[in-house]
Design an enzyme around this catalytic site. Sequence first.
Site, PDB file in Angstrom:
ATOM      1  CG  ASP A   1      -1.976   1.058   1.195  1.00 22.99           C
ATOM      2  OD1 ASP A   1      -1.995   1.837   0.226  1.00 22.99           O
ATOM      3  OD2 ASP A   1      -2.794   1.115   2.125  1.00 22.99           O
TER       4      ASP A   1
ATOM      5  CG  ASP B   1      -3.579   3.566  -3.371  1.00 24.41           C
ATOM      6  OD1 ASP B   1      -4.414   2.803  -3.904  1.00 24.41           O
ATOM      7  OD2 ASP B   1      -3.818   4.216  -2.334  1.00 24.41           O
ATOM      8  CD  GLU B   2      -5.503  -1.126  -1.486  1.00 23.88           C
ATOM      9  OE1 GLU B   2      -5.317  -2.095  -0.715  1.00 23.88           O
ATOM     10  OE2 GLU B   2      -6.369  -0.246  -1.299  1.00 23.88           O
TER      11      GLU B   2
END
EC number: 2.7.7.7
Length: 364
Positions: free
Chosen positions: A17, A115-116
Amino acid sequence: MSEFLQAKDHRRILHVDIDAFYAQVEMRDNPKLRQVPLGIGRDPDQHHGHGVIATANYIARKAGVHSAMGAIEAKKACPNLVFVAPNFEKYRAISAQIHAIFHEFTDMIEPVALDEAYLDVSANKMAAPTLAAQLRHRIWEETHLTCSVGVSYNKVLAKLGSEHHKPNGVTVIPHDLAQDFMLNLPIRKFRGVGQKTLEKFEKLGVKDGRDLFAMSLDDLRVHFGSFGDVLYWQARATHFSPVKDRSVRQSVGKESTFEFALHDRSQIEAAFKDLAEKVVANMTKRKLLGRTLTVKIRDEQFKTQTKGITQSTTFDLDPAFMARQAMLIFDELYPEEFAIRLLGITFSNIVEQKYEAVSLFDQF
C-alpha cells in the site's frame, strides 16, 4: 477444521500500500507541501462547494480529514487545509512504474487500486520478509515514494498487516502469531465491518476478535447472514481467496543502464531506438497494446525523472514513432547539457490486441 486449514496454508502473500499515494506524489513533486495539511481535491471556495477529498496527507488526517470526505466538510475540520487538484494521468503513470517493479518479484499480482496490490510470492525462493524489504527499497529507489507492506499467508492478514504499521512500515504475521493477532484486533478493524455492522456488534457486546471468536457460526449467521461465515473464519486467522492474477500485465517496458554516462544526443537517440524495438517486439509477441507511453531517465547525479503520454486510443506498435516521442520528452526534461546513466521506455494501460492489422494489398 480451521486449525487444519491454517496449518496447510503455506502461501506467502504481500499486501503493498503506497502511503497516502496522491498526496505523497504531490509532496514529492513540490516539497513546500510537505509541512502543510494537504488534501487532494478541488478547493470548495473556487468550485462552488463541490468536490470530495481523494486522499490527504498525514498532517491533514490528524486534523480529521479523510478520503471521500466532502471538500466543505474537510475545510471545516481543517481550516488551513491546502487543496491540490488531482492529476490522475500522472498517478496512473507512476502506478505503472510501481507495477513494473512488482513484476520483478512475481507475476501473481492482484491490483486493488492505483496505490495497492496483493502479491503472491510463494514461488520466489527468497524469504517473504526479505522480499518485502527489497520491494520497498526498489519502490523508493525508482519513485521516491514510501509504502507499507503486510506479509502473511493469506490476503486478509496481509492487508491487516499493511494497515498495522503505517506509514512506511512492514508487519509480518506468521502462523504462530496470527491467532493472537486476530484475538486482540479491535472489531472495527475486521475486514468488511462498517458502521452498521459495528452498531450490531456494540449491541451484542463484541469489542474485539476474542469476543468474536467466542460466537458460534450459527449465531453469526443469524445476526449477519452470509457475512457471518466470513467473520467466523477471519476470527480464526483463515481466509480462502487466492491472489487473482490478471491475465494481462499492467505494463511492459525495457530499460538500459550505461557504465559510462551518455553526453551526446545521438547516443540518446540510438538508445531509445534500441529500447523501442525491444519493447515493440515484446508487445507484438504477447499481442498487447498500450495507451500510456512512459519514459524514464536517470542522470549522473542519480536523479530519476519519469514522464508519460496517455492517449484515448492505443499506440501503434511503431519503434520509430516511440523513439521520437521519447526524444521529445527527453528534450523537454534535458534541453541543455546532460550526463545520462539510465534510459527506459514502458507501455502501460495495457489491453489485449483483438485483431491483427493487415494491408488490403496483402489480399491480392
